[in-house]
Design a protein around this motif. Structure first.
Motif, PDB file in Angstrom:
ATOM      1  N   GLY A 152       0.820   6.385  -6.913  1.00  0.00           N
ATOM      2  CA  GLY A 152      -0.336   7.243  -7.190  1.00  0.00           C
ATOM      3  C   GLY A 152       0.044   8.713  -7.164  1.00  0.00           C
ATOM      4  O   GLY A 152      -0.380   9.492  -8.028  1.00  0.00           O
ATOM      5  N   ASP A 182       0.823  -1.210   0.000  1.00  0.00           N
ATOM      6  CA  ASP A 182       0.000   0.000   0.000  1.00  0.00           C
ATOM      7  C   ASP A 182       0.857   1.260   0.000  1.00  0.00           C
ATOM      8  O   ASP A 182       0.549   2.228  -0.697  1.00  0.00           O
ATOM      9  CB  ASP A 182      -0.939   0.007   1.211  1.00  0.00           C
ATOM     10  CG  ASP A 182      -2.159  -0.883   0.970  1.00  0.00           C
ATOM     11  OD1 ASP A 182      -2.455  -1.165  -0.204  1.00  0.00           O
ATOM     12  OD2 ASP A 182      -2.789  -1.300   1.950  1.00  0.00           O
ATOM     13  N   ARG A 229      -7.077   1.694  -7.883  1.00  0.00           N
ATOM     14  CA  ARG A 229      -6.748   1.642  -6.453  1.00  0.00           C
ATOM     15  C   ARG A 229      -5.877   2.822  -6.021  1.00  0.00           C
ATOM     16  O   ARG A 229      -6.130   3.434  -4.987  1.00  0.00           O
ATOM     17  CB  ARG A 229      -6.007   0.321  -6.141  1.00  0.00           C
ATOM     18  CG  ARG A 229      -6.870  -0.918  -6.223  1.00  0.00           C
ATOM     19  CD  ARG A 229      -7.700  -1.130  -4.954  1.00  0.00           C
ATOM     20  NE  ARG A 229      -6.862  -1.542  -3.833  1.00  0.00           N
ATOM     21  CZ  ARG A 229      -6.625  -0.797  -2.771  1.00  0.00           C
ATOM     22  NH1 ARG A 229      -7.150   0.386  -2.656  1.00  0.00           N
ATOM     23  NH2 ARG A 229      -5.864  -1.238  -1.787  1.00  0.00           N
ATOM     24  N   TYR A 230      -4.856   3.140  -6.809  1.00  0.00           N
ATOM     25  CA  TYR A 230      -3.859   4.090  -6.314  1.00  0.00           C
ATOM     26  C   TYR A 230      -3.870   5.442  -7.029  1.00  0.00           C
ATOM     27  O   TYR A 230      -3.395   6.416  -6.477  1.00  0.00           O
ATOM     28  CB  TYR A 230      -2.463   3.459  -6.392  1.00  0.00           C
ATOM     29  CG  TYR A 230      -2.374   2.245  -5.514  1.00  0.00           C
ATOM     30  CD1 TYR A 230      -2.459   2.363  -4.129  1.00  0.00           C
ATOM     31  CD2 TYR A 230      -2.260   0.977  -6.055  1.00  0.00           C
ATOM     32  CE1 TYR A 230      -2.416   1.247  -3.311  1.00  0.00           C
ATOM     33  CE2 TYR A 230      -2.210  -0.149  -5.247  1.00  0.00           C
ATOM     34  CZ  TYR A 230      -2.292  -0.010  -3.870  1.00  0.00           C
ATOM     35  OH  TYR A 230      -2.255  -1.105  -3.060  1.00  0.00           O
ATOM     36  N   GLY A 277       2.169   1.569  -3.450  1.00  0.00           N
ATOM     37  CA  GLY A 277       1.096   1.981  -4.349  1.00  0.00           C
ATOM     38  C   GLY A 277       0.734   3.444  -4.180  1.00  0.00           C
ATOM     39  O   GLY A 277       0.508   4.165  -5.166  1.00  0.00           O
ATOM     40  N   GLU A 278       0.672   3.886  -2.920  1.00  0.00           N
ATOM     41  CA  GLU A 278       0.337   5.295  -2.680  1.00  0.00           C
ATOM     42  C   GLU A 278       1.399   6.229  -3.262  1.00  0.00           C
ATOM     43  O   GLU A 278       1.096   7.289  -3.808  1.00  0.00           O
ATOM     44  CB  GLU A 278       0.164   5.536  -1.187  1.00  0.00           C
ATOM     45  CG  GLU A 278      -1.161   4.985  -0.660  1.00  0.00           C
ATOM     46  CD  GLU A 278      -1.183   4.851   0.849  1.00  0.00           C
ATOM     47  OE1 GLU A 278      -0.293   5.438   1.498  1.00  0.00           O
ATOM     48  OE2 GLU A 278      -2.067   4.141   1.353  1.00  0.00           O
ATOM     49  N   THR A 287      -3.729  -6.675  -7.741  1.00  0.00           N
ATOM     50  CA  THR A 287      -2.969  -5.574  -7.137  1.00  0.00           C
ATOM     51  C   THR A 287      -1.568  -6.043  -6.765  1.00  0.00           C
ATOM     52  O   THR A 287      -0.574  -5.391  -7.085  1.00  0.00           O
ATOM     53  CB  THR A 287      -3.684  -5.066  -5.867  1.00  0.00           C
ATOM     54  OG1 THR A 287      -5.009  -4.678  -6.208  1.00  0.00           O
ATOM     55  CG2 THR A 287      -2.951  -3.870  -5.263  1.00  0.00           C
ATOM     56  N   ASP A 310      -7.719   6.279  -6.006  1.00  0.00           N
ATOM     57  CA  ASP A 310      -7.915   6.088  -4.570  1.00  0.00           C
ATOM     58  C   ASP A 310      -9.216   5.366  -4.232  1.00  0.00           C
ATOM     59  O   ASP A 310      -9.886   5.689  -3.242  1.00  0.00           O
ATOM     60  CB  ASP A 310      -7.890   7.444  -3.833  1.00  0.00           C
ATOM     61  CG  ASP A 310      -6.468   7.846  -3.475  1.00  0.00           C
ATOM     62  OD1 ASP A 310      -5.613   6.945  -3.392  1.00  0.00           O
ATOM     63  OD2 ASP A 310      -6.227   9.043  -3.309  1.00  0.00           O
ATOM     64  N   ILE A 366      -4.507  -1.215 -10.681  1.00  0.00           N
ATOM     65  CA  ILE A 366      -3.534  -0.275 -10.087  1.00  0.00           C
ATOM     66  C   ILE A 366      -4.029   1.170 -10.255  1.00  0.00           C
ATOM     67  O   ILE A 366      -3.960   1.981  -9.322  1.00  0.00           O
ATOM     68  CB  ILE A 366      -2.149  -0.442 -10.756  1.00  0.00           C
ATOM     69  CG1 ILE A 366      -1.585  -1.837 -10.492  1.00  0.00           C
ATOM     70  CG2 ILE A 366      -1.185   0.642 -10.268  1.00  0.00           C
ATOM     71  CD1 ILE A 366      -1.233  -2.131  -9.059  1.00  0.00           C
TER      72      ILE A 366
END
Lengths: 286, 179
Positions: free
Chosen positions: A12, A5, B129-130, A8-9, B154, B133, B126
């Protein structure tokens, strides 16, 4: 998963930063209105030439290319646009008797061989890059309306075996479908609905053909598409197809030569694709 | 024609387009990896939404995303069947002095390029999710798959991205966070 996570964040955040200056061109709703009208015009425009031809009894002489003349339909060599359209679409309706091999080439040395079996809906596609076989894929319809998609990637030495449900296949295809593809039903659709001209008889690679010209307006990036089709003068089955596109994307010409193969067990073996020894299963990104 | 009538009768659609076009275009860009195809995909998705506006108006953001995701999957499959066009504005590798800002730009571009190399399902998961969000459950609903499948895609997608980014000497993100 916490580490995933966190990773992934971070991804992002980077992606959002990278795309922070990406905006649609102004006037989206106006462009949607224009595009919606254009779709309607394409449909209407495709019907109009047929209606005009029928109304005035337009007849085209099949002489040398570009020497069309109007006249009376009492010469065996003289056929109407409507007659040719009917013959070609009827011939393509009988394509279930064959396996069709479409050999496509592009100006940049790209090449693709596509086999379709209209009777079963099976397909195989071999894609060549720089003269070497890059990938082979088969699509096989399954009970319940779904399909199996099996693909071999020769460059990465992997294979994938995917299944698409009937519901997924029912999702309307996008506007790429406006391009006449090299399969019998797509050509039939183009001949049945496009603006058709009969250019005349022509001998191509020793084949006696009738040369046709179609004008379509594909709705992808507003590209005009010109399509020339050479159909066998006796069977009216397509022998050669040439599609020209112009615009910002996908500019170029695609040339296709068709072979109509008998539906024999020998010819059907082309759809039996298997993973070569030593290749890795990459289904779902394994 | 239905679309034109819909636009005259319901200004809510026009407001929706103005509000959502930018985030949707960015999502489409990440899904297709191509600006031109992203623009085209967005227009097709909005037109489809307009044609079903009576149904979609209750939750247009969800409806248009579902259309966009389905279209992107079909589009990528079709693109795989044909040779890709070459970008017109490719930049030669002739960077002289590399400063901190250049590293950040290179890192961001490397992530976009690595994402484009994922299989479409992993890429979709992906991005949702990222980048968007969304929760695992929201992603599962949009893609019509189970939560377990979303988690599996994921994990695989992030693992592959780590590999791709670790291979890239200009990128430190994978090494920094790979535990």
């Amino acid at each position: 998963m916490a580490d995933d996570d966190q990773f992934g964040e971070r991804l992002g955040t980077l992606l959002r930063n990278e795309l922070s200056d990406v905006y649609p061109e102004p006037g989206m709703t106006d462009r949607l209105r224009t595009r919606s009208r254009r779709n309607l015009m394409v449909r209407a425009g495709a019907i109009a030439p047929v209606a005009v031809a029928a109304a005035v009894g337009l007849v085209v002489a099949l002489g040398a290319a570009g020497t069309e003349t109007s006249g009376v339909n009492d010469d065996p060599r003289m056929v109407s646009v409507g007659y040719v359209r009917t013959q070609v679409t009827d011939a393509l309706d009988r394509s279930t008797d064959y396996i069709v091999l479409a050999h496509s080439t592009w100006a940049d040395n790209g090449r693709m061989d596509e086999w379709t079996e209209p009777a079963t809906g099976r397909r195989r596609i071999d894609l060549y890059v720089n003269g070497s076989l890059a990938s082979s894929a088969t699509e096989t319809p399954e009970a319940g309306g779904g399909a199996r998609w099996f693909q071999i990637d020769y460059q990465n030495r992997t294979w994938t075996d995917d299944h698409r449900s009937a519901a997924e296949l029912r999702v309307p295809v996008d506007s790429f479908q406006d391009f006449p593809a090299a399969d019998p039903m797509s050509i039939r659709e183009a001949v049945a609905n496009g603006s058709l001209e009969v250019m005349g008889r022509e001998t191509v690679d020793g084949h006696d053909t009738v040369r046709l010209r179609l004008k379509l307006t594909a709705d992808v990036n507003r590209l005009p598409v010109a399509m020339e089709l050479w159909v066998d003068a006796v069977t009216y089955l397509p022998y050669r197809e040439k599609i020209s596109k112009s615009g910002r994307f996908n500019e170029g010409t695609e040339s296709v030569v068709f072979s109509w193969l008998k539906r024999s067990p020998e010819n059907q073996k082309v759809f039996d694709l298997a993973a070569p020894a030593g290749f890795r299963d990459h289904t779902g990104g394994k | 024609m239905e679309f034109l009538r819909g636009m005259r009768e319901d200004p809510a659609f026009e407001a929706f387009v103005e509000r959502c076009s930018t985030p949707l275009l960015r999502t489409a860009y990440l899904l297709t990896g191509d600006r031109g195809h992203a623009e085209d995909l967005l227009q097709v998705a909005l037109l489809r939404t307009a044609r079903r506006w009576r149904t979609a108006r209750e939750a247009p953001e969800i409806y248009v995303r579902k259309v966009l995701l389905n279209l992107s999957r079909d589009r990528i499959r079709r693109l795989m069947r044909r040779p890709r066009e070459k970008p017109l504005d490719s930049v030669p590798d002739t960077v002289g002095t590399i400063g901190p800002h250049d590293h950040q730009v290179a890192e961001r571009r490397a992530v976009v390029e690595a994402l484009a190399r994922l299989p479409i399902r992993q890429r979709q998961v992906i991005v949702l999710r990222y980048f968007e969000d969304l929760t695992v459950e929201q992603t599962a609903d949009l893609l019509k798959m189970s939560s377990g499948t979303v988690k599996s895609y994921t994990s695989r997608g992030l693992g592959r991205l780590r590999e791709l980014l670790t291979d890239n000497d200009n990128n430190r993100i994978a090494r920094t966070h790979h535990g």
